[in-house]
Structure formats: structure tokens, C-alpha cells
Design a protein around this motif. Structure first.
Motif, PDB file in Angstrom:
ATOM      1  N   VAL A   1      31.666  44.082  34.634  1.00  0.00           N
ATOM      2  CA  VAL A   1      32.475  44.390  35.812  1.00  0.00           C
ATOM      3  C   VAL A   1      33.438  43.238  36.074  1.00  0.00           C
ATOM      4  O   VAL A   1      33.067  42.063  35.968  1.00  0.00           O
ATOM      5  CB  VAL A   1      31.582  44.615  37.050  1.00  0.00           C
ATOM      6  CG1 VAL A   1      32.423  44.950  38.269  1.00  0.00           C
ATOM      7  CG2 VAL A   1      30.553  45.698  36.774  1.00  0.00           C
ATOM      8  N   LEU A   2      34.668  43.585  36.451  1.00  0.00           N
ATOM      9  CA  LEU A   2      35.653  42.594  36.881  1.00  0.00           C
ATOM     10  C   LEU A   2      35.910  42.762  38.368  1.00  0.00           C
ATOM     11  O   LEU A   2      36.281  43.847  38.826  1.00  0.00           O
ATOM     12  CB  LEU A   2      36.962  42.760  36.109  1.00  0.00           C
ATOM     13  CG  LEU A   2      38.135  41.879  36.582  1.00  0.00           C
ATOM     14  CD1 LEU A   2      37.781  40.396  36.458  1.00  0.00           C
ATOM     15  CD2 LEU A   2      39.403  42.208  35.811  1.00  0.00           C
ATOM     16  N   ASP A   3      35.721  41.680  39.125  1.00  0.00           N
ATOM     17  CA  ASP A   3      36.048  41.627  40.546  1.00  0.00           C
ATOM     18  C   ASP A   3      37.437  41.009  40.647  1.00  0.00           C
ATOM     19  O   ASP A   3      37.599  39.786  40.560  1.00  0.00           O
ATOM     20  CB  ASP A   3      35.003  40.784  41.282  1.00  0.00           C
ATOM     21  CG  ASP A   3      35.234  40.706  42.783  1.00  0.00           C
ATOM     22  OD1 ASP A   3      36.156  41.382  43.276  1.00  0.00           O
ATOM     23  OD2 ASP A   3      34.491  39.959  43.452  1.00  0.00           O
ATOM     24  N   LEU A   4      38.440  41.836  40.831  1.00  0.00           N
ATOM     25  CA  LEU A   4      39.844  41.417  40.772  1.00  0.00           C
ATOM     26  C   LEU A   4      40.331  41.066  42.178  1.00  0.00           C
ATOM     27  O   LEU A   4      40.623  41.930  42.983  1.00  0.00           O
ATOM     28  CB  LEU A   4      40.683  42.560  40.183  1.00  0.00           C
ATOM     29  CG  LEU A   4      42.182  42.336  40.008  1.00  0.00           C
ATOM     30  CD1 LEU A   4      42.448  41.129  39.117  1.00  0.00           C
ATOM     31  CD2 LEU A   4      42.835  43.585  39.424  1.00  0.00           C
ATOM     32  N   GLY A   5      40.418  39.749  42.451  1.00  0.00           N
ATOM     33  CA  GLY A   5      40.704  39.274  43.798  1.00  0.00           C
ATOM     34  C   GLY A   5      39.400  39.077  44.529  1.00  0.00           C
ATOM     35  O   GLY A   5      39.066  39.810  45.457  1.00  0.00           O
TER      36      GLY A   5
ATOM     37  N   GLY B   1      34.212  32.123  39.835  1.00  0.00           N
ATOM     38  CA  GLY B   1      35.128  32.838  38.959  1.00  0.00           C
ATOM     39  C   GLY B   1      36.190  31.922  38.396  1.00  0.00           C
ATOM     40  O   GLY B   1      36.024  30.697  38.349  1.00  0.00           O
ATOM     41  N   VAL B   2      37.297  32.513  37.983  1.00  0.00           N
ATOM     42  CA  VAL B   2      38.429  31.772  37.452  1.00  0.00           C
ATOM     43  C   VAL B   2      39.645  32.049  38.316  1.00  0.00           C
ATOM     44  O   VAL B   2      39.724  33.070  39.001  1.00  0.00           O
ATOM     45  CB  VAL B   2      38.716  32.152  35.986  1.00  0.00           C
ATOM     46  CG1 VAL B   2      37.522  31.814  35.100  1.00  0.00           C
ATOM     47  CG2 VAL B   2      39.069  33.633  35.861  1.00  0.00           C
ATOM     48  N   GLN B   3      40.593  31.135  38.285  1.00  0.00           N
ATOM     49  CA  GLN B   3      41.819  31.314  39.040  1.00  0.00           C
ATOM     50  C   GLN B   3      42.847  32.036  38.183  1.00  0.00           C
ATOM     51  O   GLN B   3      43.063  31.690  37.022  1.00  0.00           O
ATOM     52  CB  GLN B   3      42.377  29.960  39.494  1.00  0.00           C
ATOM     53  CG  GLN B   3      43.610  30.077  40.372  1.00  0.00           C
ATOM     54  CD  GLN B   3      44.110  28.725  40.850  1.00  0.00           C
ATOM     55  OE1 GLN B   3      43.650  27.689  40.388  1.00  0.00           O
ATOM     56  NE2 GLN B   3      45.050  28.739  41.785  1.00  0.00           N
ATOM     57  N   GLY B   4      43.486  33.050  38.766  1.00  0.00           N
ATOM     58  CA  GLY B   4      44.499  33.794  38.023  1.00  0.00           C
ATOM     59  C   GLY B   4      45.123  34.864  38.892  1.00  0.00           C
ATOM     60  O   GLY B   4      44.535  35.301  39.886  1.00  0.00           O
ATOM     61  N   ASP B   5      46.325  35.282  38.522  1.00  0.00           N
ATOM     62  CA  ASP B   5      47.045  36.320  39.252  1.00  0.00           C
ATOM     63  C   ASP B   5      46.751  37.693  38.664  1.00  0.00           C
ATOM     64  O   ASP B   5      46.502  37.835  37.455  1.00  0.00           O
ATOM     65  CB  ASP B   5      48.549  36.067  39.202  1.00  0.00           C
ATOM     66  CG  ASP B   5      48.946  34.812  39.967  1.00  0.00           C
ATOM     67  OD1 ASP B   5      48.236  34.465  40.927  1.00  0.00           O
ATOM     68  OD2 ASP B   5      49.955  34.179  39.595  1.00  0.00           O
ATOM     69  N   GLU B   6      46.832  38.710  39.512  1.00  0.00           N
ATOM     70  CA  GLU B   6      46.492  40.074  39.106  1.00  0.00           C
ATOM     71  C   GLU B   6      47.427  40.625  38.033  1.00  0.00           C
ATOM     72  O   GLU B   6      47.019  41.477  37.243  1.00  0.00           O
ATOM     73  CB  GLU B   6      46.516  40.991  40.330  1.00  0.00           C
ATOM     74  CG  GLU B   6      45.513  40.620  41.414  1.00  0.00           C
ATOM     75  CD  GLU B   6      46.022  39.545  42.361  1.00  0.00           C
ATOM     76  OE1 GLU B   6      45.335  39.279  43.362  1.00  0.00           O
ATOM     77  OE2 GLU B   6      47.105  38.962  42.095  1.00  0.00           O
ATOM     78  N   ASP B   7      48.666  40.155  38.015  1.00  0.00           N
ATOM     79  CA  ASP B   7      49.614  40.627  37.005  1.00  0.00           C
ATOM     80  C   ASP B   7      49.726  39.665  35.825  1.00  0.00           C
ATOM     81  O   ASP B   7      50.631  39.769  34.999  1.00  0.00           O
ATOM     82  CB  ASP B   7      50.995  40.875  37.619  1.00  0.00           C
ATOM     83  CG  ASP B   7      51.545  39.669  38.363  1.00  0.00           C
ATOM     84  OD1 ASP B   7      50.816  38.648  38.485  1.00  0.00           O
ATOM     85  OD2 ASP B   7      52.696  39.732  38.830  1.00  0.00           O
TER      86      ASP B   7
ATOM     87  N   VAL C   1      37.031  46.403  39.917  1.00  0.00           N
ATOM     88  CA  VAL C   1      37.077  46.621  41.364  1.00  0.00           C
ATOM     89  C   VAL C   1      38.042  45.617  41.978  1.00  0.00           C
ATOM     90  O   VAL C   1      38.033  44.432  41.610  1.00  0.00           O
ATOM     91  CB  VAL C   1      35.667  46.449  41.975  1.00  0.00           C
ATOM     92  CG1 VAL C   1      35.743  46.373  43.493  1.00  0.00           C
ATOM     93  CG2 VAL C   1      34.769  47.592  41.550  1.00  0.00           C
ATOM     94  N   SER C   2      38.884  46.078  42.889  1.00  0.00           N
ATOM     95  CA  SER C   2      39.837  45.186  43.556  1.00  0.00           C
ATOM     96  C   SER C   2      39.923  45.550  45.027  1.00  0.00           C
ATOM     97  O   SER C   2      40.244  46.683  45.367  1.00  0.00           O
ATOM     98  CB  SER C   2      41.221  45.296  42.907  1.00  0.00           C
ATOM     99  OG  SER C   2      42.150  44.456  43.571  1.00  0.00           O
TER     100      SER C   2
END
Length: 277
Positions: free
Chosen positions: A50-54, A83-89, A102-103
Motif C-alpha cells: 500500500v502507498l499512503d500518498l500524502g 516515510g520519504v519526502q516527495g511530491d505527488e507528481d 490511498v491519498s
């Protein structure tokens, strides 16, 4: 390349400032997570990755037995959620790495929303599920009206552009998701004054991060506060509205049913969310 309408550096800074006291202002994302959990309850399948996006503070609880990776644009939130730091795009993950993404509460601050959704779909394995929630069009009408009143002679863009539910569904299709569903739920919150609303917006990292933003003068703030207060109800509180847009889509897979054309009303939301057998 489409130029950013949001200031990425300001966004990271606002999130870092909000992180220490975020738990006192997390009601909006908590509502979104409840809505996402309800939608997941309709899915009769297992998820392994699972990815927790944001991720904010990592409050999202993955399905039992699932491994979860978390990413957030803010360094403090990324650390808090392990987690890691990063932008959604600009996701730092390989294609087909997850079977659930999931976001909650971040996609309304992404300049390249179509690109972010496309990347989310690419990180999914075939027949993987995406569920997102964000603040959509129709939100904060009292704040918008108060600012228009205070700056009627020289209006300034202070609130972000918002995506309505129909456009959100179209973006899912554009990003390549199968069986797309977009729906909206409304949350009303009572505020004693404008400053309490601004405190919440700051606390949830939801203040203005437009590239072209203009500082607000004391006169404008005072005028907006007065206009906001003028809309209070008999209890002395102003009812502010948040429209939460929910998005659901599947990574394409040959096993999936084919959705009917728009307007035919032959494919139910429950059928789209349920696991195909």
C-alpha cells in the motif's frame, strides 16, 4: 511543460510548520480517512503493498497484513510517518509497486493533478485500486465571500482553484483508470470568527501557496473579519463548508467488467468497488 501554479518550496515550509501541532487541526483529513475506510470496506480482496500518498502524520491505517510505504511533500511529516519526502507528481517509486494507493488531503495542492493521478495509476499493479479524497469546488464559500467584500475594488487571488466532482471523474479517465467513480460529501463546521478558521487552515497546511500571492494588509484582514462575522447565525457562529471529493479507480486488467457509457446508469458504485470473482 505546464508551469507550476503552486510554490513547491512554500508548500514544504507550510507543512513543516504545521506538523508539530497538526493533531489539533486534523479533523478534515480524519473525515476523509473515514470515508476512504468505508469505501475500502466494500472491497472484498486482499492488499499486500500500500502507498499512503500524502501521509501527514501517518494516521492512515492500512488493511490488515499489508505493507505500507508513505510519502509526503513535507520533511517533518515524512519523518513522523516513517516515510520519504516527495511530491505527488514526482513519485520516487517504481511502476507496479503497489496494489493499493490511498491519498487524503493533498491532491488539491498539486499543480499537475493529471500527472499525479497518472503516476499513481502507474505505481499500481494490474487490478490495483486507487482511492483519493481532497477538498473540492464549493468549499469555503463564507471565506471567499468575505474576501470579495474586503477587496471589492482590487480583488486578489488568495484561495486555490478547486476541482469539481465531474471534472475529477474526467481526470481519472484521462489518467487511465478503469471503472472510475467520483462523488462528493459535505462537511459543515461552525466558527466563532475568521481568525479561528485561519488558525485551522494554517494548522492543516491549507493556506495560500500560489506562486503569485500577495500579502494581506491589516485593513483587508479587518474588512474580511467583519464581513465573515456578518454571516453568523443565531448561535453567533459562521457555518463554513468543506466539499470533499472522493475518487476511486482501478488499474486496468483484462478480468475487469466493462463500465457502461456515461448516463446509462447500469453500473453501480458498489459493483465498481467490489472485487470481481
Amino acid at each position: 511543460m505546464t508551469p507550476d501554479i503552486f510554490d513547491r518550496s512554500a508548500r514544504r515550509q507550510r507543512r513543516d510548520r504545521a506538523a508539530p501541532a497538526y493533531a489539533a487541526h486534523d479533523f478534515l483529513r480524519a473525515t476523509m480517512l473515514d470515508g476512504i475506510a468505508e469505501r475500502l470496506d466494500s472491497v472484498t480482496r486482499d492488499f499486500d503493498d500500500v502507498l499512503d500518498l500524502g501521509s501527514f502524520d501517518g494516521a492512515f491505517v492500512p488493511p490488515p497484513g499489508a505493507r505500507v510505504a508513505r510519502v509526503d511533500p513535507g520533511a517533518r511529516f515524512a519523518r513522523a510517518s516513517r516515510g520519504v519526502q516527495g511530491d505527488e507528481d514526482r513519485l520516487p517509486f517504481a511502476d507496479a509497486a503497489f496494489d493499493l494507493v490511498v491519498s487524503a488531503g493533498v491532491l488539491d495542492q498539486v499543480g499537475d493533478l493529471p500527472g499525479a493521478l497518472t503516476l499513481a495509476r502507474r505505481t499500481l499493479r494490474p487490478d490495483g485500486l486507487f482511492i483519493g479524497a481532497f477538498v473540492g469546488a464549493g468549499s469555503l464559500p463564507q471565506l471567499r465571500a468575505a474576501l470579495r467584500t474586503a477587496e471589492s475594488e482590487r480583488p486578489v487571488a488568495r484561495l486555490h482553484p478547486q476541482v469539481d466532482v465531474r471534472s475529477a471523474g474526467d481526470l481519472l479517465v484521462r489518467a487511465g483508470f478503469a471503472l472510475p467513480v467520483a462523488d462528493v460529501e459535505t462537511l459543515d463546521v461552525g466558527y466563532p470568527d475568521l481568525f479561528r478558521l485561519i488558525e485551522d487552515l494554517r494548522g492543516m497546511a491549507a493556506t495560500n501557496i500560489l506562486v503569485d500571492r500577495t500579502p494581506m494588509t491589516r485593513g483587508v484582514l479587518a474588512g474580511a473579519a467583519a464581513a465573515f462575522a456578518a454571516s453568523a447565525g443565531p448561535d453567533g457562529r459562521v457555518r463554513e463548508r468543506f466539499d470533499i471529493v472522493y475518487l476511486t479507480g482501478w488499474a486496468p486488467d483484462p478480468s475487469q467488467p466493462v463500465a457502461a457509457k456515461r448516463g446509462s446508469a447500469t453500473v453501480s458504485i458498489a459493483g465498481m468497488l467490489g472485487r470481481r470473482t
